[in-house]
Scaffold this motif. Structure first.
Motif, PDB file in Angstrom:
ATOM      1  N   GLY A  81      42.288  87.952  24.235  1.00 49.47           N
ATOM      2  CA  GLY A  81      42.042  86.756  23.447  1.00 49.47           C
ATOM      3  C   GLY A  81      42.704  86.837  22.091  1.00 49.47           C
ATOM      4  N   ILE A  82      43.052  85.687  21.533  1.00 53.73           N
ATOM      5  CA  ILE A  82      43.613  85.613  20.192  1.00 53.73           C
ATOM      6  C   ILE A  82      42.712  84.704  19.367  1.00 53.73           C
ATOM      7  CG2 ILE A  82      45.144  83.703  20.804  1.00 53.73           C
ATOM      8  CD1 ILE A  82      47.143  84.777  18.758  1.00 53.73           C
ATOM      9  N   SER A  83      42.422  85.124  18.144  1.00 49.38           N
ATOM     10  CA  SER A  83      41.540  84.358  17.271  1.00 49.38           C
ATOM     11  C   SER A  83      42.317  83.909  16.043  1.00 49.38           C
ATOM     12  CB  SER A  83      40.331  85.204  16.860  1.00 49.38           C
ATOM     13  OG  SER A  83      39.515  84.511  15.948  1.00 49.38           O
ATOM     14  N   VAL A  84      42.675  82.624  16.030  1.00 51.88           N
ATOM     15  CA  VAL A  84      43.374  82.001  14.898  1.00 51.88           C
ATOM     16  C   VAL A  84      42.628  80.719  14.565  1.00 51.88           C
ATOM     17  CG1 VAL A  84      45.516  80.936  14.103  1.00 51.88           C
ATOM     18  CG2 VAL A  84      45.612  82.971  15.553  1.00 51.88           C
ATOM     19  N   PRO A  85      42.099  80.575  13.351  1.00 51.55           N
ATOM     20  CA  PRO A  85      41.368  79.345  13.022  1.00 51.55           C
ATOM     21  C   PRO A  85      42.266  78.120  13.110  1.00 51.55           C
ATOM     22  CG  PRO A  85      41.770  80.646  11.048  1.00 51.55           C
ATOM     23  CD  PRO A  85      42.169  81.503  12.202  1.00 51.55           C
ATOM     24  N   ALA A  86      41.722  77.030  13.598  1.00 50.53           N
ATOM     25  CA  ALA A  86      42.516  75.807  13.755  1.00 50.53           C
ATOM     26  C   ALA A  86      42.872  75.196  12.410  1.00 50.53           C
ATOM     27  CB  ALA A  86      41.749  74.798  14.600  1.00 50.53           C
ATOM     28  N   MET A  87      42.009  75.388  11.394  1.00 50.08           N
ATOM     29  CA  MET A  87      42.255  74.769  10.099  1.00 50.08           C
ATOM     30  C   MET A  87      41.655  75.615   8.980  1.00 50.08           C
ATOM     31  SD  MET A  87      41.397  70.843   8.882  1.00 50.08           S
ATOM     32  CE  MET A  87      42.725  70.149   9.869  1.00 50.08           C
ATOM     33  N   LYS A  88      42.435  75.823   7.922  1.00 49.30           N
ATOM     34  CA  LYS A  88      41.963  76.532   6.737  1.00 49.30           C
ATOM     35  C   LYS A  88      42.423  75.768   5.497  1.00 49.30           C
ATOM     36  CE  LYS A  88      40.295  80.138   6.455  1.00 49.30           C
ATOM     37  NZ  LYS A  88      38.869  80.563   6.368  1.00 49.30           N
ATOM     38  N   GLN A  89      41.711  75.990   4.389  1.00 47.86           N
ATOM     39  CA  GLN A  89      42.042  75.294   3.150  1.00 47.86           C
ATOM     40  C   GLN A  89      43.026  76.110   2.314  1.00 47.86           C
ATOM     41  OE1 GLN A  89      38.644  73.822   1.082  1.00 47.86           O
ATOM     42  NE2 GLN A  89      39.813  72.818  -0.510  1.00 47.86           N
ATOM     43  N   ARG A  90      43.881  75.403   1.587  1.00 49.85           N
ATOM     44  CA  ARG A  90      44.852  76.059   0.707  1.00 49.85           C
ATOM     45  C   ARG A  90      44.108  76.957  -0.282  1.00 49.85           C
ATOM     46  NH1 ARG A  90      48.585  72.590  -3.398  1.00 49.85           N
ATOM     47  NH2 ARG A  90      46.663  72.692  -4.641  1.00 49.85           N
ATOM     48  N   GLY A  91      44.616  78.193  -0.447  1.00 46.43           N
ATOM     49  CA  GLY A  91      43.982  79.156  -1.333  1.00 46.43           C
ATOM     50  C   GLY A  91      43.022  80.091  -0.630  1.00 46.43           C
ATOM     51  N   ASP A  92      42.618  79.753   0.599  1.00 46.39           N
ATOM     52  CA  ASP A  92      41.701  80.612   1.351  1.00 46.39           C
ATOM     53  C   ASP A  92      42.405  81.866   1.862  1.00 46.39           C
ATOM     54  OD1 ASP A  92      39.632  78.889   1.008  1.00 46.39           O
ATOM     55  OD2 ASP A  92      39.602  78.121   3.054  1.00 46.39           O
ATOM     56  N   SER A  93      41.595  82.798   2.390  1.00 45.21           N
ATOM     57  CA  SER A  93      42.094  83.955   3.130  1.00 45.21           C
ATOM     58  C   SER A  93      41.692  83.791   4.589  1.00 45.21           C
ATOM     59  CB  SER A  93      41.514  85.257   2.565  1.00 45.21           C
ATOM     60  OG  SER A  93      41.913  85.448   1.224  1.00 45.21           O
ATOM     61  N   VAL A  94      42.374  84.515   5.466  1.00 47.66           N
ATOM     62  CA  VAL A  94      42.057  84.391   6.886  1.00 47.66           C
ATOM     63  C   VAL A  94      42.352  85.720   7.582  1.00 47.66           C
ATOM     64  CG1 VAL A  94      44.374  83.532   7.438  1.00 47.66           C
ATOM     65  CG2 VAL A  94      42.492  83.061   8.996  1.00 47.66           C
ATOM     66  N   THR A  95      41.499  86.065   8.538  1.00 47.57           N
ATOM     67  CA  THR A  95      41.728  87.223   9.390  1.00 47.57           C
ATOM     68  C   THR A  95      41.991  86.734  10.806  1.00 47.57           C
ATOM     69  OG1 THR A  95      40.305  88.672   8.059  1.00 47.57           O
ATOM     70  CG2 THR A  95      40.762  89.356  10.321  1.00 47.57           C
ATOM     71  N   MET A  96      43.177  87.065  11.326  1.00 48.76           N
ATOM     72  CA  MET A  96      43.546  86.696  12.691  1.00 48.76           C
ATOM     73  C   MET A  96      43.397  87.924  13.581  1.00 48.76           C
ATOM     74  SD  MET A  96      46.941  84.411  11.957  1.00 48.76           S
ATOM     75  CE  MET A  96      46.879  82.984  10.864  1.00 48.76           C
ATOM     76  N   ALA A  97      42.814  87.727  14.733  1.00 49.17           N
ATOM     77  CA  ALA A  97      42.547  88.855  15.633  1.00 49.17           C
ATOM     78  C   ALA A  97      43.315  88.706  16.936  1.00 49.17           C
ATOM     79  CB  ALA A  97      41.051  88.962  15.914  1.00 49.17           C
ATOM     80  N   CYS A  98      43.759  89.845  17.442  1.00 50.03           N
ATOM     81  CA  CYS A  98      44.457  89.887  18.727  1.00 50.03           C
ATOM     82  C   CYS A  98      43.780  90.970  19.568  1.00 50.03           C
ATOM     83  CB  CYS A  98      45.935  90.206  18.518  1.00 50.03           C
ATOM     84  SG  CYS A  98      46.921  90.194  20.026  1.00 50.03           S
ATOM     85  N   ASP A  99      43.027  90.543  20.549  1.00 56.30           N
ATOM     86  CA  ASP A  99      42.279  91.476  21.382  1.00 56.30           C
ATOM     87  C   ASP A  99      43.051  91.714  22.682  1.00 56.30           C
ATOM     88  OD1 ASP A  99      40.330  93.127  22.296  1.00 56.30           O
ATOM     89  OD2 ASP A  99      38.919  91.534  22.847  1.00 56.30           O
ATOM     90  N   PHE A 100      43.374  92.972  22.957  1.00 58.25           N
ATOM     91  CA  PHE A 100      44.176  93.287  24.146  1.00 58.25           C
ATOM     92  C   PHE A 100      43.572  94.464  24.899  1.00 58.25           C
ATOM     93  CE2 PHE A 100      45.948  95.229  20.348  1.00 58.25           C
ATOM     94  CZ  PHE A 100      46.021  96.570  20.668  1.00 58.25           C
ATOM     95  N   ASP A 101      43.948  94.576  26.164  1.00 57.49           N
ATOM     96  CA  ASP A 101      43.463  95.645  27.035  1.00 57.49           C
ATOM     97  C   ASP A 101      44.670  96.337  27.650  1.00 57.49           C
ATOM     98  OD1 ASP A 101      42.214  97.337  28.785  1.00 57.49           O
ATOM     99  OD2 ASP A 101      40.955  95.787  29.727  1.00 57.49           O
ATOM    100  N   LEU A 102      44.863  97.626  27.323  1.00 64.63           N
ATOM    101  CA  LEU A 102      46.011  98.391  27.823  1.00 64.63           C
ATOM    102  C   LEU A 102      45.799  98.921  29.234  1.00 64.63           C
ATOM    103  CD1 LEU A 102      46.781 100.412  24.566  1.00 64.63           C
ATOM    104  CD2 LEU A 102      48.095  98.501  25.480  1.00 64.63           C
ATOM    105  N   GLU A 103      44.583  98.871  29.740  1.00 61.73           N
ATOM    106  CA  GLU A 103      44.287  99.347  31.095  1.00 61.73           C
ATOM    107  C   GLU A 103      44.812 100.770  31.328  1.00 61.73           C
ATOM    108  OE1 GLU A 103      42.554  98.057  33.502  1.00 61.73           O
ATOM    109  OE2 GLU A 103      42.127  96.088  32.650  1.00 61.73           O
TER     110      GLU A 103
END
Length: 256
Positions: free
Chosen positions: A23-45
């Motif tokens: 899964g990838i976690s990217v907010p659909a909308m953020k306000q100018r000046g804000d901070s954001v943490t984007m997540a990339c969840d992966f499984d290497l098996e």
């Protein structure tokens, strides 16, 4: 021969499903000046991680490679400021977002040799700016005749993207299309826009008008009152009556 082909196919399937983006976690909308943490969840098996790369609109801005020291590296990209201390293999933290931070963000994960198999996922993030200023209403100052069409316009404060505007009369939202005059958003400085919406409803005595600017879950509004000539005449008559009554009382007391 057939057994060899089957073995190769099974090997290919085994390699191809070793790595997957959960899964990838990217907010659909953020306000100018804000901070954001984007997540990339992966499984290497069971595979070994070679690299994790992040892109905005196909331009790389962050890379994590566990073999390197340090494993993290950020590339300069307009509108993207990476906080390395708060970023890792599975997340990237951006600070001080600007309008140029908007775009399509992609996470790409690759395995070590011998497969070097990779998987990716992407999502779009919009960056908005919504001023704390209330909308501006023009045309309400003049007196209208009863049933005369109003000539009132509402303009939002500068924003991005252009906010939605609504008119409310005495607490009810206006939905009659013939009463609304829509204008195209007006371009302003720094890539911002001003929304405009006119109101042409028939005038009635003492109308309470409210213009509401909406962006996501945020609202800004302004309220004004429309007076008609009949309303003014009625108010003037009431003041005359009060004046005459007060004069009569004073004269009556003087005579007494």
């Amino acid at each position: 021969m057939k057994l060899g082909i089957v073995y190769l196919l099974l090997s290919y399937v085994k390699v191809s499903i070793c790595l997957q983006i959960v899964g990838i976690s990217v907010p659909a909308m953020k306000q100018r000046g804000d901070s954001v943490t984007m997540a990339c969840d992966f499984d290497l098996e069971g595979g070994r991680l070679y690299s994790v790369k992040w892109y905005r609109d196909n331009e790389e801005f962050y890379r994590y490679m566990p073999r390197l020291r340090p494993p993290q590296h950020a590339h300069r990209l307009d509108g993207v400021k990476v906080d390395l201390e708060r970023s890792s293999a599975r997340r990237v933290h951006l600070r001080d977002l600007t309008l140029k931070s908007r775009g399509l963000y992609r996470c790409e994960v690759s395995e070590e040799a011998p497969s070097f198999h990779s998987a990716q996922s992407e999502a779009f993030m919009e960056v908005y700016y919504f001023s704390r200023e209330s909308p501006r209403i023009e045309g309400h100052e003049r007196l209208y005749e009863v049933q005369e069409p109003l000539d009132v316009n509402c303009s939002s404060a500068k924003a991005y993207p252009a906010p939605q505007l609504q008119w409310h009369i005495d607490g009810q939202m206006v939905t009659e299309p013939s009463w609304l005059l829509e204008f195209a958003p007006k371009a302003a400085a720094q890539g911002l826009f001003v929304s405009q919406l006119g109101l042409r409803a028939p005038a009635k005595p003492h109308l309470r008008l409210r213009c509401v600017a909406i962006m996501a879950s945020h609202r800004r509004e302004r309220t004004v009152v429309i007076e008609t000539n009949s309303t003014s005449r009625r108010v003037f008559s009431n003041w005359i009556l009060i004046y005459l009554l007060c004069t009569f009382i004073i004269r009556h007391k003087t005579v007494s």
